[in-house]
Design a protein around this motif. Structure first.
Motif, PDB file in Angstrom:
ATOM      1  N   GLU A  50       0.822  -1.200   0.000  1.00  0.00           N
ATOM      2  CA  GLU A  50       0.000   0.000   0.000  1.00  0.00           C
ATOM      3  C   GLU A  50       0.862   1.258   0.000  1.00  0.00           C
ATOM      4  O   GLU A  50       0.523   2.251  -0.635  1.00  0.00           O
ATOM      5  CB  GLU A  50      -0.948  -0.017   1.194  1.00  0.00           C
ATOM      6  N   GLU A  51       1.990   1.217   0.678  1.00  0.00           N
ATOM      7  CA  GLU A  51       2.855   2.395   0.701  1.00  0.00           C
ATOM      8  C   GLU A  51       3.502   2.630  -0.663  1.00  0.00           C
ATOM      9  O   GLU A  51       3.696   3.778  -1.063  1.00  0.00           O
ATOM     10  CB  GLU A  51       3.897   2.301   1.809  1.00  0.00           C
ATOM     11  N   ASP A  52       3.826   1.572  -1.388  1.00  0.00           N
ATOM     12  CA  ASP A  52       4.371   1.740  -2.734  1.00  0.00           C
ATOM     13  C   ASP A  52       3.333   2.372  -3.660  1.00  0.00           C
ATOM     14  O   ASP A  52       3.659   3.228  -4.479  1.00  0.00           O
ATOM     15  CB  ASP A  52       4.831   0.403  -3.316  1.00  0.00           C
ATOM     16  N   ILE A  53       2.103   1.946  -3.535  1.00  0.00           N
ATOM     17  CA  ILE A  53       1.026   2.508  -4.354  1.00  0.00           C
ATOM     18  C   ILE A  53       0.856   3.992  -4.025  1.00  0.00           C
ATOM     19  O   ILE A  53       0.744   4.836  -4.923  1.00  0.00           O
ATOM     20  CB  ILE A  53      -0.290   1.742  -4.117  1.00  0.00           C
ATOM     21  N   GLY A  54       0.854   4.308  -2.736  1.00  0.00           N
ATOM     22  CA  GLY A  54       0.746   5.705  -2.327  1.00  0.00           C
ATOM     23  C   GLY A  54       1.894   6.537  -2.863  1.00  0.00           C
ATOM     24  O   GLY A  54       1.699   7.664  -3.330  1.00  0.00           O
ATOM     25  N   ALA A  55       3.103   5.985  -2.816  1.00  0.00           N
ATOM     26  CA  ALA A  55       4.274   6.698  -3.334  1.00  0.00           C
ATOM     27  C   ALA A  55       4.150   6.930  -4.835  1.00  0.00           C
ATOM     28  O   ALA A  55       4.491   8.007  -5.338  1.00  0.00           O
ATOM     29  CB  ALA A  55       5.543   5.916  -3.013  1.00  0.00           C
ATOM     30  N   MET A  56       3.664   5.927  -5.554  1.00  0.00           N
ATOM     31  CA  MET A  56       3.477   6.076  -7.000  1.00  0.00           C
ATOM     32  C   MET A  56       2.473   7.193  -7.297  1.00  0.00           C
ATOM     33  O   MET A  56       2.705   8.015  -8.194  1.00  0.00           O
ATOM     34  CB  MET A  56       2.997   4.761  -7.625  1.00  0.00           C
ATOM     35  N   LEU A  57       1.381   7.208  -6.564  1.00  0.00           N
ATOM     36  CA  LEU A  57       0.365   8.230  -6.792  1.00  0.00           C
ATOM     37  C   LEU A  57       0.885   9.622  -6.446  1.00  0.00           C
ATOM     38  O   LEU A  57       0.607  10.587  -7.160  1.00  0.00           O
ATOM     39  CB  LEU A  57      -0.902   7.906  -6.015  1.00  0.00           C
ATOM     40  N   LEU A  58       1.640   9.728  -5.366  1.00  0.00           N
ATOM     41  CA  LEU A  58       2.222  11.031  -5.031  1.00  0.00           C
ATOM     42  C   LEU A  58       3.222  11.470  -6.095  1.00  0.00           C
ATOM     43  O   LEU A  58       3.303  12.647  -6.444  1.00  0.00           O
ATOM     44  CB  LEU A  58       2.878  10.985  -3.653  1.00  0.00           C
ATOM     45  N   TRP A  59       4.005  10.526  -6.617  1.00  0.00           N
ATOM     46  CA  TRP A  59       4.947  10.854  -7.682  1.00  0.00           C
ATOM     47  C   TRP A  59       4.189  11.359  -8.902  1.00  0.00           C
ATOM     48  O   TRP A  59       4.578  12.372  -9.495  1.00  0.00           O
ATOM     49  CB  TRP A  59       5.797   9.628  -8.051  1.00  0.00           C
ATOM     50  N   LEU A  60       3.119  10.646  -9.280  1.00  0.00           N
ATOM     51  CA  LEU A  60       2.325  11.066 -10.436  1.00  0.00           C
ATOM     52  C   LEU A  60       1.726  12.451 -10.221  1.00  0.00           C
ATOM     53  O   LEU A  60       1.727  13.285 -11.138  1.00  0.00           O
ATOM     54  CB  LEU A  60       1.217  10.050 -10.736  1.00  0.00           C
ATOM     55  N   ASP A  61       1.225  12.710  -9.021  1.00  0.00           N
ATOM     56  CA  ASP A  61       0.663  14.022  -8.720  1.00  0.00           C
ATOM     57  C   ASP A  61       1.743  15.096  -8.818  1.00  0.00           C
ATOM     58  O   ASP A  61       1.505  16.181  -9.362  1.00  0.00           O
ATOM     59  CB  ASP A  61       0.015  14.020  -7.331  1.00  0.00           C
ATOM     60  N   GLY A  62       2.935  14.806  -8.315  1.00  0.00           N
ATOM     61  CA  GLY A  62       4.049  15.742  -8.424  1.00  0.00           C
ATOM     62  C   GLY A  62       4.452  15.977  -9.868  1.00  0.00           C
ATOM     63  O   GLY A  62       4.757  17.107 -10.264  1.00  0.00           O
ATOM     64  N   TYR A  63       4.455  14.921 -10.658  1.00  0.00           N
ATOM     65  CA  TYR A  63       4.749  15.048 -12.088  1.00  0.00           C
ATOM     66  C   TYR A  63       3.749  15.985 -12.750  1.00  0.00           C
ATOM     67  O   TYR A  63       4.124  16.891 -13.497  1.00  0.00           O
ATOM     68  CB  TYR A  63       4.719  13.666 -12.745  1.00  0.00           C
ATOM     69  N   LEU A  64       2.466  15.780 -12.453  1.00  0.00           N
ATOM     70  CA  LEU A  64       1.441  16.638 -13.037  1.00  0.00           C
ATOM     71  C   LEU A  64       1.587  18.077 -12.558  1.00  0.00           C
ATOM     72  O   LEU A  64       1.315  19.017 -13.312  1.00  0.00           O
ATOM     73  CB  LEU A  64       0.045  16.117 -12.709  1.00  0.00           C
ATOM     74  N   SER A  65       2.032  18.260 -11.322  1.00  0.00           N
ATOM     75  CA  SER A  65       2.272  19.613 -10.812  1.00  0.00           C
ATOM     76  C   SER A  65       3.377  20.294 -11.611  1.00  0.00           C
ATOM     77  O   SER A  65       3.288  21.483 -11.902  1.00  0.00           O
ATOM     78  CB  SER A  65       2.644  19.576  -9.329  1.00  0.00           C
ATOM     79  N   GLY A  66       4.395  19.537 -11.964  1.00  0.00           N
ATOM     80  CA  GLY A  66       5.462  20.091 -12.792  1.00  0.00           C
ATOM     81  C   GLY A  66       4.980  20.452 -14.184  1.00  0.00           C
ATOM     82  O   GLY A  66       5.399  21.457 -14.755  1.00  0.00           O
TER      83      GLY A  66
END
Length: 108
Positions: A50-66
């Motif tokens: 679950e933590e890996d999934i959360g990390a992936m989603l946060l990474w994707l959100d950060g990517y979209l922020s960029g």
């Protein structure tokens, strides 16, 4: 079946982001998001922590922020994005994950 999978993915994502899960990280390897498909994402959700999934989603959100220049982490829109990317990927497994994230995440 798709509704169940989407609900499962969403529930997993919300638990993954809980404070109780913080600090339990183990090395899961590198992810080349440029080559990652929705099928890869769905498989990761089904087999990963679950933590890996959360990390992936946060990474994707950060990517979209960029991409968009948005510098605010809004938990309501993040939850919505998580649900939308899960739904989209279940229905479009051959799609590139970054393209899928842009499609569902930049429409907020």
């Amino acid at each position: 079946m798709k509704k169940f999978l989407v609900l499962f993915l969403t529930g997993s994502l919300l638990v993954a982001l809980s404070p109780a899960e913080a600090g339990k990280k183990k090395d899961s390897g590198n992810i080349d998001f440029g080559k990652f498909t929705c099928a890869d994402f769905v498989e990761s959700v089904n087999s990963g922590s679950e933590e890996d999934i959360g990390a992936m989603l946060l990474w994707l959100d950060g990517y979209l922020s960029g991409v968009s220049g948005d510098t605010v982490l809004n938990w309501k829109t993040f939850e919505s994005f998580s649900e939308n990317i899960a739904s989209y990927c279940v229905a479009n497994e051959q799609a590139n994950l970054l393209a899928a994230a842009k499609k569902v995440g930049l429409q907020r």
